[in-house]
Design a protein around this motif. Structure first.
Motif, PDB file in Angstrom:
ATOM      1  N   ALA A 156       9.524  21.087  41.724  1.00 12.68           N
ATOM      2  CA  ALA A 156       8.959  21.590  40.402  1.00 12.68           C
ATOM      3  C   ALA A 156       9.571  22.802  40.451  1.00 12.68           C
ATOM      4  CB  ALA A 156       7.524  21.546  40.645  1.00 12.68           C
ATOM      5  N   GLU A 157       9.726  23.552  41.445  1.00 10.30           N
ATOM      6  CA  GLU A 157      10.152  25.016  41.319  1.00 10.30           C
ATOM      7  C   GLU A 157      11.596  24.974  40.678  1.00 10.30           C
ATOM      8  OE1 GLU A 157       8.810  23.459  44.923  1.00 10.30           O
ATOM      9  OE2 GLU A 157      10.181  24.940  45.852  1.00 10.30           O
ATOM     10  N   GLU A 158      12.231  24.122  40.838  1.00  4.12           N
ATOM     11  CA  GLU A 158      13.648  24.154  40.300  1.00  4.12           C
ATOM     12  C   GLU A 158      13.683  24.150  38.680  1.00  4.12           C
ATOM     13  OE1 GLU A 158      16.015  20.919  41.787  1.00  4.12           O
ATOM     14  OE2 GLU A 158      16.219  21.940  43.606  1.00  4.12           O
ATOM     15  N   ASN A 159      12.645  23.591  38.280  1.00  4.54           N
ATOM     16  CA  ASN A 159      12.750  23.252  36.660  1.00  4.54           C
ATOM     17  C   ASN A 159      11.661  23.615  35.909  1.00  4.54           C
ATOM     18  OD1 ASN A 159      15.003  21.381  36.787  1.00  4.54           O
ATOM     19  ND2 ASN A 159      13.757  19.713  37.720  1.00  4.54           N
ATOM     20  N   THR A 160      10.532  24.512  36.510  1.00  8.83           N
ATOM     21  CA  THR A 160       9.634  25.025  35.821  1.00  8.83           C
ATOM     22  C   THR A 160      10.078  26.453  35.335  1.00  8.83           C
ATOM     23  OG1 THR A 160       8.597  26.259  37.866  1.00  8.83           O
ATOM     24  CG2 THR A 160       7.867  24.047  37.034  1.00  8.83           C
ATOM     25  N   THR A 161       9.439  27.104  34.463  1.00  9.48           N
ATOM     26  CA  THR A 161       9.649  28.410  33.790  1.00  9.48           C
ATOM     27  C   THR A 161       8.655  29.117  34.191  1.00  9.48           C
ATOM     28  OG1 THR A 161       8.869  27.859  31.810  1.00  9.48           O
ATOM     29  CG2 THR A 161      11.334  27.507  31.780  1.00  9.48           C
ATOM     30  N   SER A 162       8.809  30.615  34.368  1.00  6.00           N
ATOM     31  CA  SER A 162       7.799  31.499  34.694  1.00  6.00           C
ATOM     32  C   SER A 162       7.131  31.869  33.187  1.00  6.00           C
ATOM     33  CB  SER A 162       8.462  32.759  35.037  1.00  6.00           C
ATOM     34  OG  SER A 162       9.198  32.638  36.343  1.00  6.00           O
ATOM     35  N   ALA A 163       5.666  31.971  33.502  1.00  5.03           N
ATOM     36  CA  ALA A 163       4.746  31.984  32.363  1.00  5.03           C
ATOM     37  C   ALA A 163       4.428  33.521  32.370  1.00  5.03           C
ATOM     38  CB  ALA A 163       3.738  31.273  32.233  1.00  5.03           C
ATOM     39  N   LYS A 164       4.337  34.013  31.246  1.00  8.73           N
ATOM     40  CA  LYS A 164       3.649  35.497  31.088  1.00  8.73           C
ATOM     41  C   LYS A 164       2.081  35.269  31.164  1.00  8.73           C
ATOM     42  CE  LYS A 164       7.170  37.194  27.885  1.00  8.73           C
ATOM     43  NZ  LYS A 164       7.394  37.779  26.534  1.00  8.73           N
ATOM     44  N   GLY A 165       1.525  36.333  31.604  1.00  7.48           N
ATOM     45  CA  GLY A 165      -0.165  36.423  31.692  1.00  7.48           C
ATOM     46  C   GLY A 165      -0.650  35.924  30.630  1.00  7.48           C
ATOM     47  N   GLY A 166      -1.508  34.728  31.085  1.00 10.10           N
ATOM     48  CA  GLY A 166      -2.377  34.116  30.127  1.00 10.10           C
ATOM     49  C   GLY A 166      -1.553  33.238  29.144  1.00 10.10           C
ATOM     50  N   GLU A 167      -0.399  32.743  29.391  1.00 12.15           N
ATOM     51  CA  GLU A 167       0.411  32.090  28.561  1.00 12.15           C
ATOM     52  C   GLU A 167       0.523  30.578  29.281  1.00 12.15           C
ATOM     53  OE1 GLU A 167       4.659  32.336  25.906  1.00 12.15           O
ATOM     54  OE2 GLU A 167       4.178  33.785  27.314  1.00 12.15           O
ATOM     55  N   LEU A 168       0.786  29.586  28.416  1.00 14.57           N
ATOM     56  CA  LEU A 168       1.099  28.276  28.792  1.00 14.57           C
ATOM     57  C   LEU A 168       2.509  28.172  28.398  1.00 14.57           C
ATOM     58  CD1 LEU A 168      -0.039  25.644  29.818  1.00 14.57           C
ATOM     59  CD2 LEU A 168      -0.243  24.693  27.348  1.00 14.57           C
ATOM     60  N   THR A 169       3.258  27.381  29.319  1.00  9.79           N
ATOM     61  CA  THR A 169       4.725  27.210  28.865  1.00  9.79           C
ATOM     62  C   THR A 169       4.866  25.753  29.655  1.00  9.79           C
ATOM     63  OG1 THR A 169       5.252  28.289  31.268  1.00  9.79           O
ATOM     64  CG2 THR A 169       5.403  29.574  29.367  1.00  9.79           C
ATOM     65  N   GLY A 170       5.996  25.325  29.292  1.00 11.10           N
ATOM     66  CA  GLY A 170       6.215  23.839  29.607  1.00 11.10           C
ATOM     67  C   GLY A 170       7.645  23.474  29.464  1.00 11.10           C
ATOM     68  N   ASN A 171       8.109  22.512  30.063  1.00 10.74           N
ATOM     69  CA  ASN A 171       9.549  22.232  29.856  1.00 10.74           C
ATOM     70  C   ASN A 171       9.703  20.568  30.028  1.00 10.74           C
ATOM     71  OD1 ASN A 171      10.193  21.308  32.960  1.00 10.74           O
ATOM     72  ND2 ASN A 171       9.070  22.789  33.056  1.00 10.74           N
ATOM     73  N   PHE A 172      10.740  19.987  29.497  1.00  7.67           N
ATOM     74  CA  PHE A 172      11.004  18.668  29.744  1.00  7.67           C
ATOM     75  C   PHE A 172      12.677  18.651  30.166  1.00  7.67           C
ATOM     76  CE2 PHE A 172      12.775  15.048  27.519  1.00  7.67           C
ATOM     77  CZ  PHE A 172      12.185  13.870  28.355  1.00  7.67           C
ATOM     78  N   ALA A 173      12.930  17.723  30.992  1.00  4.98           N
ATOM     79  CA  ALA A 173      14.280  17.663  31.556  1.00  4.98           C
ATOM     80  C   ALA A 173      14.826  16.421  31.366  1.00  4.98           C
ATOM     81  CB  ALA A 173      14.419  18.339  32.734  1.00  4.98           C
ATOM     82  N   VAL A 174      16.246  15.975  31.064  1.00  6.50           N
ATOM     83  CA  VAL A 174      16.841  14.949  31.370  1.00  6.50           C
ATOM     84  C   VAL A 174      18.098  15.117  32.319  1.00  6.50           C
ATOM     85  CG1 VAL A 174      18.045  12.914  30.343  1.00  6.50           C
ATOM     86  CG2 VAL A 174      16.298  13.848  29.198  1.00  6.50           C
ATOM     87  N   VAL A 175      17.977  14.337  33.617  1.00  6.11           N
ATOM     88  CA  VAL A 175      19.099  14.464  34.476  1.00  6.11           C
ATOM     89  C   VAL A 175      19.716  12.986  34.707  1.00  6.11           C
ATOM     90  CG1 VAL A 175      18.021  16.667  35.574  1.00  6.11           C
ATOM     91  CG2 VAL A 175      17.184  14.406  36.417  1.00  6.11           C
ATOM     92  N   ASN A 176      20.886  12.991  35.053  1.00  4.03           N
ATOM     93  CA  ASN A 176      21.603  11.601  35.405  1.00  4.03           C
ATOM     94  C   ASN A 176      21.129  11.236  36.747  1.00  4.03           C
ATOM     95  OD1 ASN A 176      23.155  14.047  36.763  1.00  4.03           O
ATOM     96  ND2 ASN A 176      24.727  12.435  37.261  1.00  4.03           N
ATOM     97  N   LYS A 177      20.534  12.014  37.503  1.00  3.96           N
ATOM     98  CA  LYS A 177      20.175  11.598  38.759  1.00  3.96           C
ATOM     99  C   LYS A 177      19.017  12.551  39.420  1.00  3.96           C
ATOM    100  CE  LYS A 177      23.816  10.531  40.635  1.00  3.96           C
ATOM    101  NZ  LYS A 177      24.894   9.938  41.301  1.00  3.96           N
ATOM    102  N   TYR A 178      17.982  12.277  40.150  1.00  8.13           N
ATOM    103  CA  TYR A 178      17.109  12.994  40.844  1.00  8.13           C
ATOM    104  C   TYR A 178      17.433  12.994  42.123  1.00  8.13           C
ATOM    105  CZ  TYR A 178      12.331  14.733  42.327  1.00  8.13           C
ATOM    106  OH  TYR A 178      11.213  15.185  42.994  1.00  8.13           O
ATOM    107  N   ILE A 179      18.066  14.233  42.439  1.00  6.37           N
ATOM    108  CA  ILE A 179      18.279  14.401  44.183  1.00  6.37           C
ATOM    109  C   ILE A 179      17.381  15.483  44.708  1.00  6.37           C
ATOM    110  CG2 ILE A 179      19.986  15.248  45.607  1.00  6.37           C
ATOM    111  CD1 ILE A 179      20.545  12.610  44.097  1.00  6.37           C
ATOM    112  N   TYR A 180      16.844  15.265  45.698  1.00  2.00           N
ATOM    113  CA  TYR A 180      15.735  16.254  46.407  1.00  2.00           C
ATOM    114  C   TYR A 180      16.173  16.392  47.827  1.00  2.00           C
ATOM    115  CZ  TYR A 180      11.253  18.493  47.602  1.00  2.00           C
ATOM    116  OH  TYR A 180      10.067  19.262  47.958  1.00  2.00           O
TER     117      TYR A 180
END
Length: 256
Positions: free
Chosen positions: A23-47
């Motif tokens: 999750a660290e790779e694809n999450t964005t930093s949120a400002k204090g008291g703020e909700l942020t989000g993301n949606f991603a499409v990748v051709n493959k998931y490598i971990y």
């Protein structure tokens, strides 16, 4: 976060110059008291060098940051396997985390995080002799950042179907701004496995293994909340001495 799914010194020297994974790779930093989000499409998931999904994967995350530096969040991804049923070729990973981050000064910052990894319909895995392990896993992560360089270490807290308590993952990531608003992203990661807790479900062959190194570029698409990325992943090995293939990963991430 499937660990079954590594060259250390030379790879570190060459690649130290990607963006950390989970999750660290694809999450964005949120400002204090703020909700942020993301949606991603990748051709493959490598971990950590292993293939979690060899087909197109859908991933999404939410993060809420409080003004005191504490944040809580969620990240999920489609998988190309089911941890509890080898006959199934699809599943879903749910990651939940609580973190605290702070700046030491203008250049230095740190983060500590606790995370739980839950797999849809995961349940319990059994061995022929009756040994059993839950598919749910828990770990703690520590990060220390100097400008655009981040060093991180995570430790597994309990035995799981794919890991032993005490397993450690070490990584280094560095990003560099390129012309035309491109970013160069590089990283390298290796594991130290705790073989003292092996059983019939996990039988470690490598106590130390280079897992992966990445080099890639990313770019924000003008007038959108999207970022396109391209990464080349150099595969290493896992605890079972499985060789990971090199991979090319394309991604499109939308932040909101």
């Amino acid at each position: 976060m499937h660990l079954t799914s590594h060259k250390i010194a030379l790879s570190l020297l060459f690649f130290i110059s990607t963006v950390p994974a989970f999750a660290e790779e694809n999450t964005t930093s949120a400002k204090g008291g703020e909700l942020t989000g993301n949606f991603a499409v990748v051709n493959k998931y490598i971990y950590r060098g292993g293939v979690e999904n060899d087909d197109v994967a859908l991933q999404a995350g939410l993060d809420y940051a409080f003004q005191n530096g504490v944040s809580v969040g969620y990240w999920g991804s489609t998988l190309g396997y089911d941890l509890s049923d080898e006959n199934k070729d699809q599943g879903f990973e749910h990651d939940f985390y609580v973190a605290y981050s702070n700046e030491i000064n203008q250049n230095w910052s740190y983060k500590v995080q606790g995370a739980a990894y839950y797999y849809q319909n995961g349940g319990t895995v059994y061995a022929d002799n009756g040994d059993k392990r839950k598919t749910t896993a828990f770990d703690v992560l520590g990060e220390l950042a100097y400008k655009d360089l981040t060093l991180a270490a995570s430790v597994m807290l309990a035995d799981a179907s794919f890991a032993n308590a005490g397993d450690m993952y070490l990584s280094a990531a560095y990003s560099y701004a390129l012309p035309q608003n491109f970013m160069l992203n590089t990283s390298v990661g290796a594991s130290i496995y705790n073989s003292s807790r092996d059983d019939d479900i996990i039988e470690t062959k490598n106590d130390v293994a280079f897992n992966e190194a990445r080099i890639g570029v990313s770019k924000e698409i003008a007038n959108t909340h999207a970022t396109a990325s391209l990464d080349y992943v150099v595969g290493g090995k896992d605890r079972f001495d499985t060789d990971f293939d090199d991979q090319v990963v394309f991604g499109l991430n939308f932040n909101f």
